[in-house]
Write an enzyme that holds these catalytic residues in place. Structure first.
Site, PDB file in Angstrom:
ATOM      1  N   THR A   1       0.840  -1.197   0.000  1.00  0.00           N
ATOM      2  CA  THR A   1       0.000   0.000   0.000  1.00  0.00           C
ATOM      3  C   THR A   1       0.877   1.251   0.000  1.00  0.00           C
ATOM      4  O   THR A   1       1.878   1.295   0.702  1.00  0.00           O
ATOM      5  CB  THR A   1      -0.905   0.020   1.239  1.00  0.00           C
TER       6      THR A   1
ATOM      7  N   ARG B   1     -12.491  -9.491  -1.356  1.00  0.00           N
ATOM      8  CA  ARG B   1     -12.116  -8.844  -0.083  1.00  0.00           C
ATOM      9  C   ARG B   1     -11.601  -7.433  -0.346  1.00  0.00           C
ATOM     10  O   ARG B   1     -10.847  -7.193  -1.276  1.00  0.00           O
ATOM     11  CB  ARG B   1     -11.039  -9.677   0.599  1.00  0.00           C
TER      12      ARG B   1
ATOM     13  N   GLY C   1      -9.880  -4.092   1.780  1.00  0.00           N
ATOM     14  CA  GLY C   1      -9.283  -3.647   3.033  1.00  0.00           C
ATOM     15  C   GLY C   1      -9.646  -2.217   3.362  1.00  0.00           C
ATOM     16  O   GLY C   1     -10.683  -1.693   2.925  1.00  0.00           O
ATOM     17  N   ASP C   2      -8.780  -1.563   4.118  1.00  0.00           N
ATOM     18  CA  ASP C   2      -9.104  -0.221   4.599  1.00  0.00           C
ATOM     19  C   ASP C   2      -8.791   0.872   3.600  1.00  0.00           C
ATOM     20  O   ASP C   2      -9.327   1.989   3.713  1.00  0.00           O
ATOM     21  CB  ASP C   2      -8.348   0.068   5.905  1.00  0.00           C
TER      22      ASP C   2
ATOM     23  N   THR D   1      -1.457   2.224   6.307  1.00  0.00           N
ATOM     24  CA  THR D   1      -1.037   0.969   5.666  1.00  0.00           C
ATOM     25  C   THR D   1      -0.932  -0.103   6.735  1.00  0.00           C
ATOM     26  O   THR D   1      -0.374   0.135   7.802  1.00  0.00           O
ATOM     27  CB  THR D   1       0.299   1.114   4.939  1.00  0.00           C
ATOM     28  N   GLY D   2      -1.500  -1.257   6.462  1.00  0.00           N
ATOM     29  CA  GLY D   2      -1.413  -2.315   7.465  1.00  0.00           C
ATOM     30  C   GLY D   2      -2.531  -3.327   7.334  1.00  0.00           C
ATOM     31  O   GLY D   2      -3.076  -3.526   6.239  1.00  0.00           O
TER      32      GLY D   2
ATOM     33  N   GLY E   1      -5.782  -4.390   7.222  1.00  0.00           N
ATOM     34  CA  GLY E   1      -6.963  -3.603   6.931  1.00  0.00           C
ATOM     35  C   GLY E   1      -8.169  -3.883   7.800  1.00  0.00           C
ATOM     36  O   GLY E   1      -8.927  -2.973   8.143  1.00  0.00           O
TER      37      GLY E   1
END
Lengths: 136, 182
Positions: free
Chosen positions: A1, A29, A31-32, A52-53, A55
């Protein structure tokens, strides 16, 4: 990301995030990164954030907006707010990753709770900073 | 105003032990290139919106990062990209999820913010909107890279061993950041 937060000469903050997602993901799927408030948030009255990480955690803890809310309503600095959310809110529950933060005065912070985070900043006042590992 | 920008290229299990000097220099050069692109716009009196787009597009085109070219693979061997952007003065926002054929997802997020009545578009509809707005479209294979393909093979092997899906691993208490972030 990847992500970026900028403040221009008029004091406007913009935050953006772009990602390829998660290796071997299924079922569409998400994520954030595309979730406003989780992976990206900007408000001139507080700060701008890109995350970033992991999510699923960043979504549930509304991480990017939560950082800015602490600045706005608790009067914390961006360093205090970012460190609290990354180290005291996310890490105890297993949420790993980091955020970049910038306020309308060009102050910036880059907290993370993993071994490393590719990161950099350049401001008129402080020049260029590049980092990868902890303790940089 | 002390103008400027801050960027990230992902977080995870990144240690000096698993990094070669050449790879470290490549990452630093890529981060510098992204800062160069964004800062030049700010220094010339340009808008933070343009600076963020410019910096992120450099990283989307850089195969080292998990965005654009260099994106990780899905279980089925393709790529699904997400992006979002928000303006702190207007509180306007735009986002896209699950796009497969748009060269610059961050540019599409901006188009959604500025030229649609919506905040988030997804999948085929987002691609249709991108085409209407004249954004550059590419084959999904444009985002392929060898090192991400090898990561997928290792991930699939792990999944076969554990008889679980990546989504289940992401929700488990023993989730390893390296699995997600490479």
């Amino acid at each position: 990301t990847v992500g970026a937060v900028a403040v221009d000469q008029r004091g406007n903050i913009v935050a953006g995030t772009s990602t390829g997602g998660m290796t071997a993901k299924r079922y569409n799927r998400i994520g954030d990164a595309p979730i406003i408030g989780a992976g990206t948030w900007a408000d001139n009255a507080s700060c701008g954030v890109s995350a970033t990480g992991h999510g699923e955690y960043f979504i549930r803890y509304n991480v990017s907006a939560q950082v800015c809310s602490r600045v706005k309503y608790l009067g914390e600095s961006i360093e205090e707010a970012g460190a609290h959310v990354i180290h005291n809110v996310l890490l105890p529950v297993g949420g790993t990753g980091g955020v970049i933060i910038m306020d309308a005065q060009g102050n910036f912070s880059m907290p993370f709770n993993t071994e490393g985070m590719y990161r950099g900043a350049r401001t008129q006042r402080e020049g260029t900073v590049i980092g990868i590992y902890q303790q940089e | 105003v002390n103008f400027g920008l801050v960027i990230h290229g992902g977080a995870g299990t990144i240690t000096r032990e698993n990094m070669t000097p050449e790879r470290e220099e490549a990452f630093k050069a890529a981060l510098n290139a992204a800062l160069d692109a964004g800062y030049a716009i700010l220094e010339a009196g340009g808008e933070s919106m343009d600076a963020v787009i410019a910096a992120i597009q450099v990283m989307e085109e850089e195969p080292l990062f998990n965005a654009g070219r260099g994106s990780v693979y899905t279980f089925d061997g393709g790529h699904e990209l997400d992006a979002s952007i928000m303006h702190g003065g207007l509180l306007d926002a735009g986002a896209v999820a699950g796009v497969r054929t748009v060269k610059s997802p961050i540019q599409l997020a901006r188009e959604v913010m500025e030229n649609s009545r919506h905040v988030m578009l997804s999948a085929e509809g987002a691609a249709e909107f991108a085409e209407e707005r004249g954004l550059e479209l590419v084959e999904n294979s444009y985002f392929n890279t060898e090192h991400r393909y090898e990561q997928l093979q290792r991930a699939l092997e792990l999944l076969r061993e554990e008889d679980r899906t990546g989504d289940q691993i992401a929700q488990s208490g023993t989730w390893d950041p390296a699995f997600n972030m490479g």
